[in-house]
Design a protein around this motif. Sequence first.
Motif, PDB file in Angstrom:
ATOM      1  N   VAL A   1      40.626  53.792  49.301  1.00  0.00           N
ATOM      2  CA  VAL A   1      42.036  53.583  49.675  1.00  0.00           C
ATOM      3  C   VAL A   1      42.439  52.105  49.517  1.00  0.00           C
ATOM      4  CG1 VAL A   1      43.681  53.669  51.597  1.00  0.00           C
ATOM      5  CG2 VAL A   1      42.088  55.559  51.237  1.00  0.00           C
ATOM      6  N   VAL A   2      41.605  51.199  50.062  1.00  0.00           N
ATOM      7  CA  VAL A   2      42.017  49.782  50.074  1.00  0.00           C
ATOM      8  C   VAL A   2      41.183  48.889  49.160  1.00  0.00           C
ATOM      9  CG1 VAL A   2      42.965  49.905  52.419  1.00  0.00           C
ATOM     10  CG2 VAL A   2      40.568  49.269  52.104  1.00  0.00           C
ATOM     11  N   GLY A   3      40.152  49.468  48.489  1.00  0.00           N
ATOM     12  CA  GLY A   3      39.238  48.666  47.664  1.00  0.00           C
ATOM     13  C   GLY A   3      39.951  47.846  46.606  1.00  0.00           C
ATOM     14  N   GLU A   4      40.786  48.502  45.810  1.00  0.00           N
ATOM     15  CA  GLU A   4      41.489  47.813  44.712  1.00  0.00           C
ATOM     16  C   GLU A   4      42.387  46.691  45.234  1.00  0.00           C
ATOM     17  OE1 GLU A   4      41.511  47.886  41.319  1.00  0.00           O
ATOM     18  OE2 GLU A   4      39.651  49.015  41.587  1.00  0.00           O
ATOM     19  N   THR A   5      43.096  47.000  46.342  1.00  0.00           N
ATOM     20  CA  THR A   5      44.009  45.999  46.916  1.00  0.00           C
ATOM     21  C   THR A   5      43.228  44.746  47.332  1.00  0.00           C
ATOM     22  OG1 THR A   5      45.122  47.917  47.856  1.00  0.00           O
ATOM     23  CG2 THR A   5      45.889  45.759  48.589  1.00  0.00           C
ATOM     24  N   ILE A   6      42.075  44.965  47.969  1.00  0.00           N
ATOM     25  CA  ILE A   6      41.266  43.827  48.433  1.00  0.00           C
ATOM     26  C   ILE A   6      40.750  43.031  47.230  1.00  0.00           C
ATOM     27  CG2 ILE A   6      39.101  43.183  49.589  1.00  0.00           C
ATOM     28  CD1 ILE A   6      39.632  45.431  51.585  1.00  0.00           C
ATOM     29  N   LEU A   7      40.252  43.745  46.204  1.00  0.00           N
ATOM     30  CA  LEU A   7      39.739  43.053  45.009  1.00  0.00           C
ATOM     31  C   LEU A   7      40.835  42.222  44.348  1.00  0.00           C
ATOM     32  CD1 LEU A   7      37.371  45.588  43.192  1.00  0.00           C
ATOM     33  CD2 LEU A   7      36.774  43.436  44.289  1.00  0.00           C
ATOM     34  N   ASP A   8      42.056  42.789  44.266  1.00  0.00           N
ATOM     35  CA  ASP A   8      43.172  42.047  43.669  1.00  0.00           C
ATOM     36  C   ASP A   8      43.514  40.808  44.490  1.00  0.00           C
ATOM     37  OD1 ASP A   8      43.296  43.861  41.686  1.00  0.00           O
ATOM     38  OD2 ASP A   8      44.992  45.006  42.479  1.00  0.00           O
ATOM     39  N   ALA A   9      43.506  40.984  45.830  1.00  0.00           N
ATOM     40  CA  ALA A   9      43.842  39.860  46.710  1.00  0.00           C
ATOM     41  C   ALA A   9      42.789  38.755  46.594  1.00  0.00           C
ATOM     42  CB  ALA A   9      43.941  40.342  48.155  1.00  0.00           C
ATOM     43  N   VAL A  10      41.503  39.141  46.587  1.00  0.00           N
ATOM     44  CA  VAL A  10      40.417  38.154  46.496  1.00  0.00           C
ATOM     45  C   VAL A  10      40.416  37.485  45.124  1.00  0.00           C
ATOM     46  CG1 VAL A  10      37.906  37.892  46.426  1.00  0.00           C
ATOM     47  CG2 VAL A  10      38.949  39.283  48.207  1.00  0.00           C
ATOM     48  N   GLY A  11      40.704  38.280  44.087  1.00  0.00           N
ATOM     49  CA  GLY A  11      40.701  37.741  42.726  1.00  0.00           C
ATOM     50  C   GLY A  11      41.910  36.880  42.408  1.00  0.00           C
ATOM     51  N   GLY A  12      42.873  36.846  43.340  1.00  0.00           N
ATOM     52  CA  GLY A  12      44.041  35.984  43.164  1.00  0.00           C
ATOM     53  C   GLY A  12      45.100  36.575  42.255  1.00  0.00           C
ATOM     54  N   ASP A  13      45.012  37.921  41.987  1.00  0.00           N
ATOM     55  CA  ASP A  13      46.038  38.549  41.131  1.00  0.00           C
ATOM     56  C   ASP A  13      47.333  38.801  41.886  1.00  0.00           C
ATOM     57  OD1 ASP A  13      44.311  38.554  39.093  1.00  0.00           O
ATOM     58  OD2 ASP A  13      43.615  40.610  39.394  1.00  0.00           O
TER      59      ASP A  13
END
Lengths: 49, 332
Positions: free
Chosen positions: A37-49
Amino acid sequence: MLGIESMSGSAEAIATIGLVLAEAIALYVGYGALSSVVGETILDAVGGD
Amino acid sequence: MDILGLTPMMVGIFVGFGLLIGILFGFFGMGGSFLVTPALLVMGYPSTVAVGSGLAFVFGTSVIGALRHRDHGQVDYKLALIMTLAMTVGIEGGKRVVFFLDSTGMADLIISVAYVGLLAVVGLFTLRDAWGSEETDSTGRDLADRVQSLHIPPMVTLRGDVRVSGTIVFAVGLVIGVLSGFLGVGGGFLLMPAMMYGLGVPAAVAVGTDILQITISGAFGAFRYAQSGSVALPVVGALLAGSALGARIGAGATQLVEEDAIKGYFAAMLLAGSVAVAAKELGTAYGIGLLNTVSIVLIFGAAVLVSGAVVLAAICRLRNDGTGTWCRLTTT
């Protein structure tokens, strides 16, 4: 604590193993659902996208 | 208000420590269980409870590992059966030694000394491996060739067309079982190299068989200790809650970061664990409170440092940042 202390040695041991097994499966399923559910959102936030 | 006999702060500490261990387990595929027992020892748990809870944690973690890998890896059931029989006997032997030592009042000291030696040896081997893996690979192949040339009956044929003495496989499993029952470790960090370098089993088969093996032996070991009431279930539950999440983070990081880049930190963590247990023993023996504090700081600090390095390295890769001060620190 968990109501299994009053059991006999082997019954307490089986209950202990059963509880650990149940928790492990529940955690696997729960965290799996959470990360889908939240994996992609967290990866995007951490990756600075 | 206590939660299952633990203060909220202790629950937080165990969940947090479980998270760090899970990251290490998910990333390196090992290194989880053999920090739990020393951590419980330095926190003042009796050695029987530290070992029993360590094994219960190993069981829970390996169930999660088995669920994750159920579609991957191959299992050699013949190898798993021989190893299971041997490790069951070994674990029972190791457990009896622990309870005998406990009755003489020597258990804490001897288990601590065994941990100091084990962590130091594995730490030094990992350090050597991090500095030059080609030499280790060549040594491993030589050893496997020598073991396969020993024709002690009965001979068994394993997956990958490996023909090896069943007696030797049993003996290897027995020794690892004794260590598992004695120290409360799953034995993955011993089983994997033993199968790959000692018996010459292909890596994919070693991984699949290893996980099945540790699940069975962890369950048996935890069962035997739980029969004597030596498993602190709330502690195991809190550790698992953290490690299940950490394992996902660590496994995700393997897609981004090369293991060799962090291996030096991992070796340092094992050596720090060794010094921590030694400091705790000296602190208790001579009544030096400062040494007990040092041991707790070392064992938790090392876990924070290495899992932090894994996460930081993964974040740096996600951001394509290889030049920042923090990012440069994550490579050894």
